[in-house]
Design an enzyme around this catalytic site. Sequence first.
Site, short mmCIF file in Angstrom:
data_model
loop_
_atom_site.label_atom_id
_atom_site.label_comp_id
_atom_site.label_asym_id
_atom_site.label_seq_id
_atom_site.Cartn_x
_atom_site.Cartn_y
_atom_site.Cartn_z
N HIS A 263 39.85 -44.31 7.79
CA HIS A 263 40.27 -45.10 6.65
C HIS A 263 39.94 -46.40 6.74
O HIS A 263 40.18 -47.21 7.70
CB HIS A 263 41.82 -45.03 6.63
CG HIS A 263 42.37 -45.94 5.60
ND1 HIS A 263 42.05 -45.95 4.34
CD2 HIS A 263 43.43 -46.68 5.59
CE1 HIS A 263 42.66 -46.92 3.69
NE2 HIS A 263 43.52 -47.41 4.35
N HIS B 195 39.03 -50.42 4.60
CA HIS B 195 39.10 -51.48 3.25
C HIS B 195 37.65 -51.89 2.79
O HIS B 195 37.56 -53.17 2.86
CB HIS B 195 40.43 -52.29 3.58
CG HIS B 195 41.54 -51.79 3.73
ND1 HIS B 195 42.68 -52.69 4.03
CD2 HIS B 195 42.26 -50.70 3.97
CE1 HIS B 195 43.69 -52.01 4.39
NE2 HIS B 195 43.32 -50.71 4.08
N GLU C 121 20.17 -41.91 -1.94
CA GLU C 121 20.48 -40.99 -1.00
C GLU C 121 21.62 -40.27 -1.42
O GLU C 121 22.26 -39.53 -0.76
CB GLU C 121 20.50 -41.59 0.41
CG GLU C 121 21.68 -42.67 0.35
CD GLU C 121 21.78 -43.43 1.77
OE1 GLU C 121 21.68 -44.74 1.49
OE2 GLU C 121 21.87 -42.89 2.58
P1 13P Z 1 48.27 -49.37 9.90
O1 13P Z 1 47.99 -50.52 10.62
O2 13P Z 1 49.40 -48.87 10.15
O3 13P Z 1 47.20 -48.52 10.73
O4 13P Z 1 47.95 -49.56 8.55
C1 13P Z 1 46.69 -50.20 7.88
C2 13P Z 1 46.48 -49.75 6.61
O5 13P Z 1 45.32 -50.11 6.47
C3 13P Z 1 47.36 -49.05 5.80
O6 13P Z 1 46.82 -48.35 4.79
ZN ZN Z 2 44.82 -49.30 4.19
#
Ligand code: 13P
Ligand code: ZN
Length: 276
Positions: free
Chosen positions: A143, A145, A173
């Site tokens: 995950h 950002h 691509e």
């Molecule tokens: P954490 O520090 O608990 O991994 O949370 C970060 C985050 O991106 C939440 O979506």
């Molecule tokens: Zn996050």
Amino acid sequence: MVVSDITKVQAIEGFMRLCADGWEQGWHERNGGNLTYRMTKDDVEACRPFFYNPRPWVKMEVKAENLAGEYFITTGSGKYFRNVALHPHHNIGIVEINEEGDSWRIVWGLINGAQPTSEFPTHFMNHSVRKAATDGANRVIYHCHATNIIAMTYVVPLTNKAFTKALWQSATECPVVFPEGVGVVPWMVPGGHDIALATSELMKTFQAAVWAQHGLFVSGPDYDTAFGLAHTIEKSADVYCKVMATGHPVLQTITDDNLKAIAKEFGVTLNQDMFD
Ligand code: 13P
Ligand code: ZN
């Protein structure tokens, strides 16, 4: 292979490298983002000499029987990706899952009372779904950002079809790398049971899910593939945002016929739900 330092175990080394790579991309401000890896039996045996006395079991709101007894490497909640390589045992850890598939306990790392990522329920449910969907091949959930994909969630309708088409058309691509498209989760409170279920539902079909106004979740069999998928999606989102930022009308794009031609040449099957 017996090593004297857990950070020399390949699975841990690769985990730390992905954290460093994600930080360098600018996708992990403060404690943003998290990573988990489902370990192989060999990974577990290579790390076992470094395990501590396990900490107590912690029950989750989610459950997955196909993950019973598995071990995961995970980033810590509130921990910064940029610090992982500097102090791995503070910022990442290994958790074991119980025989019911509904609780974890820390067996290494996350010292001084640290906990697995707050998104562990989403990672856990995604692992469950992707393990089943790929016959056990999937091991990584990541995950981040990623800036441009987040920006897109303000101007592109929050549907799987609209996002997939915008991304497929912004880099040639893309249809080869994610021919099934991407899923989109509307804005939801992060960290809990509801967002975990919504995301894992999409992960039955997609390797990647966009979280509106938040970021991106990707999956893959190994660190390179998962990171490469996030990188490909974010690169395409970057092109999309740059094109929009010119303020010029789009004069030409990758057409449906072009997409079908790419699919034919590269031997992939595009998700037909993304076409009118
Ligand atoms: P954490 O520090 O608990 O991994 O949370 C970060 C985050 O991106 C939440 O979506
Ligand atoms: Zn996050």
